[in-house]
Design an enzyme around this catalytic site. Sequence first.
Site, PDB file in Angstrom:
ATOM      1  N   ASP A 121       4.865   0.813  11.888  1.00 11.94           N
ATOM      2  CA  ASP A 121       3.676   0.131  11.353  1.00 11.94           C
ATOM      3  C   ASP A 121       3.588  -1.342  11.782  1.00 11.94           C
ATOM      4  O   ASP A 121       2.609  -2.012  11.463  1.00 11.94           O
ATOM      5  CB  ASP A 121       3.648   0.226   9.816  1.00 11.94           C
ATOM      6  CG  ASP A 121       3.258   1.607   9.338  1.00 11.94           C
ATOM      7  OD1 ASP A 121       2.921   2.455  10.178  1.00 11.94           O
ATOM      8  OD2 ASP A 121       3.296   1.850   8.112  1.00 11.94           O
ATOM      9  N   ARG A 173      -8.531  -0.525   4.704  1.00 11.78           N
ATOM     10  CA  ARG A 173      -7.690   0.505   4.070  1.00 11.78           C
ATOM     11  C   ARG A 173      -6.340  -0.089   3.678  1.00 11.78           C
ATOM     12  O   ARG A 173      -5.697   0.410   2.757  1.00 11.78           O
ATOM     13  CB  ARG A 173      -7.453   1.669   5.037  1.00 11.78           C
ATOM     14  CG  ARG A 173      -8.652   2.575   5.200  1.00 11.78           C
ATOM     15  CD  ARG A 173      -8.273   3.811   6.006  1.00 11.78           C
ATOM     16  NE  ARG A 173      -7.012   4.344   5.531  1.00 11.78           N
ATOM     17  CZ  ARG A 173      -6.035   4.810   6.309  1.00 11.78           C
ATOM     18  NH1 ARG A 173      -6.171   4.834   7.604  1.00 11.78           N
ATOM     19  NH2 ARG A 173      -4.917   5.264   5.783  1.00 11.78           N
ATOM     20  N   ARG A 218       0.556  14.768  13.089  1.00 11.85           N
ATOM     21  CA  ARG A 218       1.041  14.578  11.722  1.00 11.85           C
ATOM     22  C   ARG A 218       1.020  15.857  10.868  1.00 11.85           C
ATOM     23  O   ARG A 218       0.307  15.939   9.864  1.00 11.85           O
ATOM     24  CB  ARG A 218       0.249  13.455  11.038  1.00 11.85           C
ATOM     25  CG  ARG A 218       0.381  12.142  11.780  1.00 11.85           C
ATOM     26  CD  ARG A 218      -0.309  11.010  11.096  1.00 11.85           C
ATOM     27  NE  ARG A 218       0.527  10.372  10.092  1.00 11.85           N
ATOM     28  CZ  ARG A 218       0.179   9.284   9.425  1.00 11.85           C
ATOM     29  NH1 ARG A 218      -0.987   8.730   9.642  1.00 11.85           N
ATOM     30  NH2 ARG A 218       0.986   8.755   8.537  1.00 11.85           N
ATOM     31  N   CYS A 258      -4.787  12.837  12.995  1.00 12.36           N
ATOM     32  CA  CYS A 258      -5.446  11.539  12.863  1.00 12.36           C
ATOM     33  C   CYS A 258      -5.261  10.783  14.163  1.00 12.36           C
ATOM     34  O   CYS A 258      -4.634  11.289  15.092  1.00 12.36           O
ATOM     35  CB  CYS A 258      -4.910  10.767  11.671  1.00 12.36           C
ATOM     36  SG  CYS A 258      -3.283  10.086  11.933  1.00 12.36           S
ATOM     37  N   LYS A 281       0.828  -1.206   0.000  1.00 10.06           N
ATOM     38  CA  LYS A 281       0.000   0.000   0.000  1.00 10.06           C
ATOM     39  C   LYS A 281       0.867   1.263   0.000  1.00 10.06           C
ATOM     40  O   LYS A 281       0.665   2.168  -0.803  1.00 10.06           O
ATOM     41  CB  LYS A 281      -0.904   0.010   1.242  1.00 10.06           C
ATOM     42  CG  LYS A 281      -1.629   1.322   1.447  1.00 10.06           C
ATOM     43  CD  LYS A 281      -2.505   1.312   2.674  1.00 10.06           C
ATOM     44  CE  LYS A 281      -1.836   1.731   3.951  1.00 10.06           C
ATOM     45  NZ  LYS A 281      -1.585   3.172   4.086  1.00 10.06           N
ATOM     46  N   ASN A 282       1.851   1.298   0.902  1.00 14.65           N
ATOM     47  CA  ASN A 282       2.623   2.533   1.061  1.00 14.65           C
ATOM     48  C   ASN A 282       3.598   2.791  -0.083  1.00 14.65           C
ATOM     49  O   ASN A 282       4.149   3.882  -0.191  1.00 14.65           O
ATOM     50  CB  ASN A 282       3.377   2.523   2.396  1.00 14.65           C
ATOM     51  CG  ASN A 282       2.435   2.768   3.556  1.00 14.65           C
ATOM     52  OD1 ASN A 282       1.243   3.026   3.361  1.00 14.65           O
ATOM     53  ND2 ASN A 282       2.954   2.673   4.769  1.00 14.65           N
TER      54      ASN A 282
END
Length: 418
Positions: A306, A398, A123, A118, A22-23
């Site tokens: 993560d 997500r 952030r 968030c 994803k990233n």
Amino acid sequence: MDKIKIIGGRKLTGSVQISGAKNAALPVLIAGLLAETPSRFSCVPNLQDIRTTFKLLTQFGAKCQENLAQNTATIDASHLTSHEAPYDLVRTMRASVVVLGPLLARFGKAKVSLPGGCAIGARPINYHLTGLEKLGAHIELENGYVIASCKKLKGNRVNFEFPSVGATENIMMAAALADGESLLENCAKEPEIIDLARALRAMGAELEGEGTETIRIQGKSSLKGCDFAIMGDRIEAGTFLAAGFITGGEVTVRGLDPLYLEAVLVKFEEAGAIITRGDDFITLKSQGRPKGTDITTLPFPGFPTDMQAQFMAVMAVADGVSMITETIFENRFMHVPELARLGTDITIKGKSAIVKGKDKLVGAPLMATDLRASASLILGGLYADGETIVDRIYHLDRGYEKMEKKLQQLGAQIERIS
Ligand code: UD1
């Protein structure tokens, strides 16, 4: 709203194919905006954040043809029509702010909503903005939007105050189409940066040094479309290995370079697992209950933030006490009170969590708060006796492609319920 139901206690065994990262996919697809001819992408993960990215690209006038069931997409940015990223899109996906660099490079102007905070922290995006200013952009903040403009971006020296992943990506993309040479210092070294550099090179960009602190970029007047396969997701891989470990099983993940997960593999070994590193696979074999092991999250090549929540779930059932220290985000322990509902013993002290391993956890209804926190709750549920229901599973969607299907394949008793 979908939920995940798990009956814990099954030992997971077998092999899973890891999806595209994803990233890596987010910045690489957004880099499609830089090219004047169409780009084709494969290994695009079928995820909510990727669908949001296509909405964003379409908003700028790019023509996107995605077949996410086949994990492919084409992006044609030859005729862009808008330089505005609205709040509704940026709010659901903070990574949208990396469109600033490409929009400035293509239009000489960009209007991008500020993402706001968030669940895991404030952030801010100051490093992105300072970097773009160094390349000659004029930046103003107005009504919650970043309004950026420039005649033509000019290569320059940009020294990041902190090796921010998103800021490095943003400035790399801007510099690829700037006039002259840019020297980016104190860059993030994450594997996803390397993947973006490869994609940019495939578009005709001239750059070197990705994966180190210093990236040198010779700006080009235009870039062409590329044919590019997105790298495997190291965090997804680490999560499935954690699932093998917590359930006392043996799990192989396929489709990624083990070097990209080394900091996590070393900690799994310290906690007693046997790890086999292949060319493009990793096997974790549990040797019984994990041993308490400390971790501190750091920029790559350190332990990834993560994977912090997932590692904590494993430590929650370990033999011994461990200390988990989070240095990247200021509020990334939201999973702790939820894990407590399963019977874990975890105390937060500032940036650290002291985890006293418990042999027995009991299933409970849980609420996901953010993407990686959701994964840690699923791991807890796989271990706990009886039924665990994880609510607000849209966080999980997500970032994990077909997670419950892949876990079923490994023998987990897990299903999605509406
Ligand atoms: C990316 C990843 C995210 C991962 C994180 C750290 C994507 C889409 N997301 O997020 O999953 O957890 O890297 O590996 O790739 N910061 C500032 N000012 C800035 C930018 C960042 O203060 O302008 C701070 C952040 O608040 C955070 C730290 O720097 O505390 C690291 O953030 P950064 O590396 O930028 O993370 P992201 O790119 O947002």
